[in-house]
Scaffold this active site. Structure first.
Site, short mmCIF file in Angstrom:
data_model
loop_
_atom_site.label_atom_id
_atom_site.label_comp_id
_atom_site.label_asym_id
_atom_site.label_seq_id
_atom_site.Cartn_x
_atom_site.Cartn_y
_atom_site.Cartn_z
N GLN A 1 45.78 46.92 44.31
CA GLN A 1 45.54 46.86 42.87
C GLN A 1 46.90 46.70 42.19
OE1 GLN A 1 41.96 47.20 41.67
NE2 GLN A 1 41.96 46.50 43.81
N ALA B 1 36.69 51.87 35.26
CA ALA B 1 37.07 51.15 36.48
C ALA B 1 38.13 50.09 36.19
CB ALA B 1 35.83 50.51 37.10
N HIS B 2 38.59 49.47 37.23
CA HIS B 2 39.68 48.50 37.10
C HIS B 2 39.30 47.32 36.22
CE1 HIS B 2 38.46 46.72 41.32
NE2 HIS B 2 37.42 46.89 40.54
N ASN B 3 40.27 46.93 35.40
CA ASN B 3 40.14 45.75 34.53
C ASN B 3 39.14 45.91 33.39
OD1 ASN B 3 40.82 44.42 37.54
ND2 ASN B 3 42.08 43.80 35.82
#
Lengths: 338, 338, 338
Positions: free
Chosen positions: A209, A250-252
């Site tokens: 990531q 969560a990511h993004n």
């Protein structure tokens, strides 16, 4: 002790005290030690009438002062000073901050492990056993309690409060006036894996990531809430966003300015939330969708598609006696037949 | 090693061993090192028959002793000592505690940072890197593992176990015989904000959380569970309340004696839960409502209104094949048309 | 900087580069500093076309190299090197790891408290303020960030990454190549209590949790996820299991190899999950059931019974405008009438 004068100064950062001219010099010196509800406050406590439901408690209140709108000014008992504002709840919020106990830390505790390359602003507090990585920057007047970890190359703005055991991953940016509560995890690795598609391996290939978490000004993150770093691009939280405990970002994910998110809500990867949304507790929002501005989601709502129109949305069914529920659930299941 | 005699002493704190007179002096010295299920226990393990479903495993059990009710006493194999009680599951629970490994800490670790004004009782353990604030009181025989933070003016009772990385905010009160598991957050700031109602500001005014968290005796709080401090009044948890991991208890919630709450349940602000309730996992309970005594909520129930009658409540729908579910969900949606 | 040659070597641990013979020695030395999407990558970034939806972005991409399948090779612009593979997403995952920033720790920090009886492998990193208990074993090349606690008698395999504030209870076993993220709680006491059935006591008798947590190789556990230790037998997580943040894995759960579990899912005690399952976010799975291999559960599904057939399952209802939802929920309630 806080005087009425100090309370007024703080409240007027947000809104005028309409009857300020009527308050005497003696009243301005009246000392307060806390805030109380109309029914429990004493002479050293400030109270407020925010919701007309509680009007019956006003006339008997023992509070030293009461925040009210113009409409209820005449019903404040003689023993209390009426402080007239257009929004008493907001005024109570402003005033409450003067009574808060100060943070654990004062100065830089000698046990903290701080990289020589870190840049620490003026009047920063760093509590016991904090770990500050290489090239970290911490802005003036920010305060870290105990056991805070800030990994390399991250930046914290000015005037921020970081409670014990918050961990901020490397290369993240946190704005000014942040409040990060106990154990918040900012910038941990997002949950990204590629299936190996190889029956003999039966595994997952981790996707490093490489994005960051970028958080604006005046943001509040609750205890044990997780905001994961982006896979390629960044995870972005706007200004004035407030997030409760145990939330998953969560990511993004991108969250617009002024949005509020209650406890235990989860937002899956790459979803965008608009500005000024109000998201109830334990809401689940799937990944790769967009929620437009000014959307309200009631608690436990399941969002599986983009929401393009502002307004209030809900889902689920509410508690009923278990015997009845069993019948209803069976009939719901029957609805699914061909 | 634990002898039958020691096990009997512990079990009889809760209930009599009905056949105690029949146990020989030699049997009393039989050594045990653990508890096991009927099918896996060996001669050095204690087992139990709590659920008649498992009766078929009794006759072949290799356990050194078996806890049974009077009804099954005759079916205990000759190789095992029968210990007859009215509630074998409760007896197993009592006995199990004798086999537990002791805590990490012993004494006060020299790395702990303890305020000079803190009052530490006799035989208290404080592990590495703990931080104990000003005027904190810790009762006799309580034990803190590593990285525990207790902020100023908080009180912990006697005989409590506080696992690593628990954080207790300032001015909180924890009773005797508490068990607080890894990373529990007690007394963090509640999620209280007033909207500024000012389009040019687009923000939230924080409401300082001036109340405390008050926790009774014999309370268990799970890992990463959050119990936030009250806004004006306190958040209150009664005696004998047991709470699992990752639960959210918002500000000003009140939980009655003996209530059990499973993992990931969330209780929104100012809600009152009665005594002896059993709340399943991932239940969501809205704010400002009352749940009366002796209510059972099945897992994932959504509670949007007060519950005034004791009994069992449920909501939601259970898993079905996704193709069928799609049809059922569409038909549910159609139920909402005018 | 990473060269194409290094990227190829890493990618080929999983799959061949089909056009490797066509890559010139000069191209092999091309330096890369990161991964980017097709639209944002520059000459020093590697990109990929994993989803044909993004084909329109390929011809204009400024990336230095692009991972593609054979079918799209001819559409890679001249400015980019085409790297042809059968699974570009997997290749991106493999390559991404070369660009990740290294961990916080290097060597054994002098502040760490490590028992004399602990066995620490070669090239192990242990960060500031870690606490390593008696007889703990940590395998070669494993790395612990700050404030990690490993209680007595636990074993960590080789090549594992344990981020800050992870706590591992006593007697647990973690395999090789583990990745445990910030604040994960492994081996805390499971939620086991026997009712005392004594109205005058109104309490619960704690069941000491005497089992362990056993975790296989290549397992990923997310931030603040809780995996509780077993009551009598162990809680067991297989190889190649990947678990997101804030997940609850209760005592005596067993999870099969290769299963993936998204954030905020809860699995109640003694449930067995099969191999290669894909479990969405905020799913709730009741205790004492079995989910067979290759089951897919969509987000927020409520599982109340064993699932014996592989396939996709769902439950719940999706967000709708609140006014319509109110009508639908009332009609659902009516379905429960006699």
């Amino acid at each position: 002790m806080i005087t009425i004068e100090q309370l007024i100064t703080r409240i007027e950062q947000r809104q005028p005290i309409i009857n300020k001219a009527d308050i005497s010099a003696e009243q301005l010196r009246h000392p307060f030690n806390s805030v109380g509800s109309l029914t429990t406050a004493d002479q050293k406590q400030l109270s407020f009438l925010a919701d007309p439901h509680y009007i019956s408690s006003l006339s008997g209140s023992q509070a030293g002062a009461v925040l009210v709108t113009q409409a209820y000014r005449d019903q404040v008992p003689e023993s209390a000073l009426a402080l007239v504002v257009s929004d008493p709840y907001l005024a109570y919020a402003s005033a409450s901050q003067l009574f808060a106990r100060q943070s654990l830390s004062a100065g830089i505790h000698p046990s903290a492990v701080i990289s020589d390359s870190a840049v620490i602003g003026d009047e920063v507090n760093i509590g016991p056993f904090c770990v500050i990585g290489d090239y970290v920057q911490i802005g003036a007047r920010s305060s870290l309690d105990a056991h805070v970890v800030i990994e390399a190359h991250s930046e914290i703005g000015t005037d921020s409060v970081i409670k014990s055991q918050v961990v901020i991953g490397h290369d993240c940016v946190i704005g000014n006036y942040a409040r990060l509560h106990v154990g918040a995890s900012i910038g941990a690795e997002g949950f990204g894996f590629a299936p190996t598609n190889n029956p003999s391996v039966s595994g997952w290939e981790r996707i490093a990531q490489l994005g960051r978490v970028i958080i604006g000004d005046h943001v509040r993150i609750g205890s044990h809430t997780c905001v994961d770093r982006g896979a390629i691009d960044d995870t972005v939280i706007g200004n004035h966003v407030i997030i409760d405990n145990l939330v998953q970002v969560a990511h993004n994910v991108r969250i617009g300015d002024g949005t509020a998110i209650a406890s235990q809500t989860g937002i899956a990867g790459s979803t965008t939330i608009g500005k000024r949304c109000i998201i109830g507790g334990a809401v689940g929002i799937t990944g790769h969708i967009e929620i437009t501005d000014d959307v309200v989601l009631s608690g436990m709502t399941m969002v599986t598609k983009s929401i393009k129109t502002a307004g209030s949305y809900s889902s689920g069914t509410a508690a009923m006696p278990t015997a009845n529920w069993r019948r209803a659930a069976v009939r719901f299941r029957q609805l699914g037949r061909d």
